[in-house]
Design a protein around this motif. Structure first.
Motif, short mmCIF file in Angstrom:
data_model
loop_
_atom_site.label_atom_id
_atom_site.label_comp_id
_atom_site.label_asym_id
_atom_site.label_seq_id
_atom_site.Cartn_x
_atom_site.Cartn_y
_atom_site.Cartn_z
N SER A 1 0.80 -1.22 0.00
CA SER A 1 0.00 0.00 0.00
C SER A 1 0.84 1.27 0.00
N VAL A 2 2.16 1.15 0.02
CA VAL A 2 3.03 2.33 0.08
C VAL A 2 3.82 2.45 -1.21
N THR A 3 3.66 3.58 -1.88
CA THR A 3 4.33 3.84 -3.14
C THR A 3 5.28 5.01 -2.99
N ILE A 4 6.50 4.86 -3.51
CA ILE A 4 7.47 5.95 -3.54
C ILE A 4 7.77 6.24 -5.00
N SER A 5 7.49 7.46 -5.42
CA SER A 5 7.75 7.85 -6.81
C SER A 5 8.68 9.06 -6.81
N PHE A 6 9.49 9.15 -7.84
CA PHE A 6 10.47 10.24 -7.95
C PHE A 6 10.14 11.09 -9.16
N GLU A 7 10.19 12.40 -8.96
CA GLU A 7 10.03 13.35 -10.06
C GLU A 7 11.40 13.70 -10.62
N THR A 8 11.49 13.80 -11.94
CA THR A 8 12.77 14.12 -12.56
C THR A 8 12.63 15.32 -13.49
N GLU A 9 13.78 15.94 -13.72
CA GLU A 9 13.86 17.04 -14.68
C GLU A 9 15.19 16.91 -15.40
N ASN A 10 15.14 16.75 -16.71
CA ASN A 10 16.36 16.51 -17.50
C ASN A 10 17.12 15.29 -16.96
N ASN A 11 16.35 14.26 -16.61
CA ASN A 11 16.87 12.99 -16.11
C ASN A 11 17.55 13.10 -14.74
N ALA A 12 17.35 14.23 -14.08
CA ALA A 12 17.88 14.41 -12.72
C ALA A 12 16.71 14.40 -11.74
N VAL A 13 16.84 13.66 -10.64
CA VAL A 13 15.76 13.57 -9.66
C VAL A 13 15.66 14.87 -8.88
N THR A 14 14.45 15.41 -8.77
CA THR A 14 14.23 16.67 -8.06
C THR A 14 13.46 16.50 -6.76
N SER A 15 12.62 15.46 -6.66
CA SER A 15 11.81 15.26 -5.46
C SER A 15 11.31 13.83 -5.42
N LEU A 16 10.80 13.46 -4.27
CA LEU A 16 10.13 12.16 -4.14
C LEU A 16 8.77 12.37 -3.52
N LYS A 17 7.88 11.46 -3.81
CA LYS A 17 6.53 11.50 -3.24
C LYS A 17 6.22 10.15 -2.63
N ILE A 18 5.83 10.16 -1.36
CA ILE A 18 5.43 8.94 -0.67
C ILE A 18 3.92 8.96 -0.51
N THR A 19 3.28 7.90 -0.98
CA THR A 19 1.82 7.82 -0.92
C THR A 19 1.41 6.56 -0.19
N ASP A 20 0.64 6.72 0.86
CA ASP A 20 0.03 5.56 1.52
C ASP A 20 -1.46 5.83 1.64
N PRO A 21 -2.26 4.92 2.18
CA PRO A 21 -3.71 5.14 2.18
C PRO A 21 -4.17 6.37 2.95
N GLU A 22 -3.33 6.91 3.82
CA GLU A 22 -3.76 8.04 4.66
C GLU A 22 -3.03 9.35 4.37
N VAL A 23 -1.78 9.27 3.95
CA VAL A 23 -0.96 10.47 3.86
C VAL A 23 -0.17 10.46 2.57
N THR A 24 0.02 11.66 1.98
CA THR A 24 0.92 11.85 0.85
C THR A 24 1.93 12.92 1.23
N VAL A 25 3.21 12.60 1.10
CA VAL A 25 4.28 13.54 1.47
C VAL A 25 5.18 13.74 0.26
N ILE A 26 5.45 14.99 -0.04
CA ILE A 26 6.38 15.35 -1.11
C ILE A 26 7.63 15.98 -0.48
N ALA A 27 8.79 15.46 -0.83
CA ALA A 27 10.04 15.95 -0.27
C ALA A 27 10.99 16.31 -1.39
N LYS A 28 11.58 17.49 -1.31
CA LYS A 28 12.49 17.96 -2.36
C LYS A 28 13.92 17.49 -2.09
N LYS A 29 14.60 17.11 -3.15
CA LYS A 29 15.99 16.69 -3.00
C LYS A 29 16.87 17.90 -2.74
N ILE A 30 17.76 17.76 -1.77
CA ILE A 30 18.63 18.89 -1.40
C ILE A 30 20.09 18.57 -1.69
#
Length: 281
Positions: A252-281
């Protein structure tokens, strides 16, 4: 009562008498002791402190002596279960089982731990494993802690081969062969992530200004991408699609990564109750 009154009461009681008013006194003979506000009662009392539960499960991966120190004192700790995160539950005996620590698993069972099919596979108890699967067809596909398969638990049993009898080795080999021939006891298949590809995901990700408000993506001992609290160790990430993973086999827990020009910029964690987006630093 003072000593004189006590003696007089005792003497009269032999005659079936009591001092007037003594038996009906509104004052108790012994003043009730008030509870001290300074009593050092544990925060989680009457529950066992969670840090002890965590230590028992953690040490059951590798440290028999420390496990004995904790469990000899409180045998019920042999049944400890800990949730690492995102619903990844692991018992003390489950920890010993997936790393092939026969000695720790056997000690925990002596103290009352609840052995599982994964434990029996690691120990090479072929008859128990076969009977369980024959009684529950398909159960061999069930994943253990951290998404580790039943077959991998059996392979882990080879870790202490040098300390096993010939009969134990033979039974373990039979167990491995049996599970391997089933064709589905090795767990789900995931997309391979090469060491080169892993590099683009590795790093720290923040979702808030707090020091601990973030995640670290790294590589764990099993050579898998891992996700954990920022600066800490993490659980394995299993790739299911383009830049998409599940955490330690937790469906039930999915982790997906957003990319820009093939470089990862953030990740998103999705579970049945909460969605969290975290930016790569």
């Amino acid at each position: 009562m003072n000593r004189r009154v006590a003696l007089k009461t005792y003497s009269l009681s032999l005659l079936g008498l009591t001092l007037p008013g003594l038996s009906m006194s509104k004052e108790p003979f012994v003043k009730q002791q008030e509870l001290s506000k300074s009593l050092d009662i544990p925060k989680h009392y009457p529950n066992i402190p969670p840090e002890i539960i965590s230590e028992v499960v953690g040490k059951s991966h590798s440290d028999l002596e420390r496990v004995k120190q904790l469990v000899d004192k409180r045998p019920e700790l042999s049944r400890s279960v800990w949730e690492w995160r995102f619903g990844d539950f692991e018992s003390a005996i489950g920890a010993a089982s997936h790393v092939g620590r026969r000695d720790i698993a056997q000690y925990l069972m002596e103290k009352g731990a609840r052995a599982t099919l994964f434990t029996f596979a690691m120990l090479g108890h072929i008859n128990v494993v076969k009977a369980s699967i024959e009684a529950n067809p398909g159960i061999e596909k069930t994943m253990g802690p951290h998404g580790i398969s039943l077959l991998d638990h059996a392979y882990a049993g080879e870790r202490m081969k040098n300390e096993m009898s010939n009969t134990e080795i033979e039974n373990l080999e039979r167990t491995i062969d049996y599970l391997a021939n089933l064709g589905n006891a090795g767990g789900d298949s995931y997309i391979e992530v090469t060491p080169e590809e892993q590099q683009k995901y590795i790093g720290d990700y923040k979702y808030g200004d707090g020091e601990k408000e973030g995640f670290t993506v790294g590589v764990n001992m099993r050579k898998l991408l891992s996700l954990g609290p920022i600066g800490g160790f993490g659980g394995g990430l299993y790739k299911t699609g383009e830049n998409t993973f599940i955490y330690n086999g937790t469906p039930s827990v999915t982790i997906s990564f957003e990319t820009e020009n093939n470089a990862v910029t953030s990740l998103k964690i999705t579970d049945p109750e909460v969605t969290v987006i975290a930016k790569k630093i």
